[in-house]
Write a protein that holds these residues in place. Structure first.
Motif, PDB file in Angstrom:
ATOM      1  N   ALA A 136       0.001   8.182  -5.683  1.00  0.00           N
ATOM      2  CA  ALA A 136       0.796   7.613  -6.771  1.00  0.00           C
ATOM      3  C   ALA A 136       1.811   6.602  -6.265  1.00  0.00           C
ATOM      4  N   THR A 137       2.161   6.675  -4.978  1.00  0.00           N
ATOM      5  CA  THR A 137       3.154   5.769  -4.404  1.00  0.00           C
ATOM      6  C   THR A 137       2.541   4.984  -3.251  1.00  0.00           C
ATOM      7  N   TRP A 138       3.254   3.932  -2.835  1.00  0.00           N
ATOM      8  CA  TRP A 138       2.841   3.159  -1.661  1.00  0.00           C
ATOM      9  C   TRP A 138       3.517   3.741  -0.431  1.00  0.00           C
ATOM     10  N   SER A 139       2.749   3.909   0.640  1.00  0.00           N
ATOM     11  CA  SER A 139       3.300   4.417   1.894  1.00  0.00           C
ATOM     12  C   SER A 139       2.825   3.564   3.056  1.00  0.00           C
ATOM     13  N   LEU A 140       3.707   3.413   4.037  1.00  0.00           N
ATOM     14  CA  LEU A 140       3.361   2.817   5.319  1.00  0.00           C
ATOM     15  C   LEU A 140       3.497   3.903   6.371  1.00  0.00           C
ATOM     16  N   ILE A 141       2.444   4.123   7.142  1.00  0.00           N
ATOM     17  CA  ILE A 141       2.455   5.134   8.202  1.00  0.00           C
ATOM     18  C   ILE A 141       2.347   4.427   9.541  1.00  0.00           C
ATOM     19  N   TYR A 142       3.207   4.824  10.466  1.00  0.00           N
ATOM     20  CA  TYR A 142       3.256   4.259  11.821  1.00  0.00           C
ATOM     21  C   TYR A 142       2.931   5.397  12.786  1.00  0.00           C
ATOM     22  N   VAL A 143       1.814   5.280  13.498  1.00  0.00           N
ATOM     23  CA  VAL A 143       1.332   6.366  14.354  1.00  0.00           C
ATOM     24  C   VAL A 143       2.103   6.377  15.672  1.00  0.00           C
ATOM     25  N   LEU A 144       2.723   7.514  15.972  1.00  0.00           N
ATOM     26  CA  LEU A 144       3.464   7.679  17.220  1.00  0.00           C
ATOM     27  C   LEU A 144       2.642   8.386  18.289  1.00  0.00           C
ATOM     28  N   ARG A 145       1.798   9.324  17.846  1.00  0.00           N
ATOM     29  CA  ARG A 145       1.001  10.107  18.793  1.00  0.00           C
ATOM     30  C   ARG A 145      -0.224  10.628  18.063  1.00  0.00           C
ATOM     31  N   GLY A 146      -1.337  10.735  18.793  1.00  0.00           N
ATOM     32  CA  GLY A 146      -2.536  11.318  18.208  1.00  0.00           C
ATOM     33  C   GLY A 146      -3.638  10.303  17.973  1.00  0.00           C
ATOM     34  N   ARG A 147      -4.759  10.808  17.478  1.00  0.00           N
ATOM     35  CA  ARG A 147      -5.931   9.991  17.192  1.00  0.00           C
ATOM     36  C   ARG A 147      -6.506  10.400  15.847  1.00  0.00           C
TER      37      ARG A 147
END
Length: 275
Positions: free
Chosen positions: A45-56
């Motif tokens: 329902a909302t806009w999100s920006l995700i910035y990956v710090l760790r993981g795959r």
């Protein structure tokens, strides 16, 4: 912080005006270690920006396009656009995020400040960028109501600054990205990567080392992971017999499929389906 570039998990939202709960801004850090199916075919329902710090992990948009995710990558959750994110549960996934309500997202998109045609891109892992997310989290938590408009601008500025350069995105469609897509589209394993590399004019050994460095695993392990991802999807969304799924995914027998599935997921396919 429990690491110089890994802030501790935290989350904060602030309402904007008197509308429904999605009319708000938010930011946070989330640890998703041990989680495999983070989001499966969702329409946020909302806009999100995700910035990956760790993981795959892997981001899959509604058109079936896929991007391999690793530290330094960003991706968007776009309002009313279906997508999936599948994480490697053993990779210790941690992310920063910011959320904007749809009205603000539409304003920025209309000015082409947010680029919906590029749902995932590599921004680069940088301590200064991580700190910007942390600063927004702290400010949102402690700000008074009169400070919220300014903080809203800070969140929007961070969202804009993180957006990819279109020319850089086009240039970044490199051999590893193309290989990931080829492997994802071929869960049965018919693509021979040595032959594929020869057809692209690539040295296989150098490609294999670059692949390992980028994704943290060799191409063969990535292929197994994508095969198991597809198996999970078929087990969750169809009633196909285990033998049919095994055959579709290129396993010599249902027994070999079940053994590899159990080694990866911690339980056999029949129990996974019955959860």
């Amino acid at each position: 912080m429990d690491d110089p570039i890994l802030p501790a998990p935290a989350m904060v939202y602030r309402s904007m005006g008197s509308g429904p709960s999605w009319q708000r801004i938010g930011a946070g850090v989330m640890d998703k270690s041990g989680i495999a199916n983070d989001q499966r075919d969702v329409r946020p329902a909302t806009w999100s920006l995700i910035y990956v710090l760790r993981g795959r992990g892997v981001y899959r948009d509604q058109d079936g396009r896929e991007w391999a995710l690793s530290p330094g990558w960003c991706f968007q959750r776009l309002p009313d656009r279906r997508h999936s994110t599948v994480l490697d549960p053993a990779s210790g996934w941690r992310e920063c995020f910011i959320d904007l309500n749809p009205a603000l997202q539409r304003v920025l998109a209309s000015m082409q400040a947010l680029r919906s045609e590029t749902p995932a891109w590599h921004w680069g892992l940088d301590a200064g960028r991580v700190q910007r997310f942390v600063d927004v989290i702290v400010a949102l938590r402690h700000a008074g109501e009169r400070a919220l408009p300014g903080l809203c601008l800070d969140v929007m500025r961070l969202a804009i600054d993180a957006q990819p350069d279109p020319s850089a995105v086009a240039a970044g469609e490199d051999a590893i990205d193309r290989a990931c897509r080829a492997l994802a589209a071929d869960p049965a394993g018919r693509v021979d990567l040595r032959t594929w590399c020869r057809g692209k004019g690539l040295d296989y050994e150098r490609f294999r080392k670059d692949f390992q460095r980028r994704l943290g695993m060799p191409p063969g392990q990535y292929r197994i992971r994508r095969r198991i991802d597809r198996a999970c999807e078929l087990l969750e969304t169809t009633e196909l017999p285990i033998a049919v799924i095994a055959n579709e995914l290129g396993y010599p027998s249902p027994y070999e499929f079940s053994a590899q599935f159990r080694a990866r997921m911690g339980l056999p396919p029949t129990r996974y389906r019955a959860r």
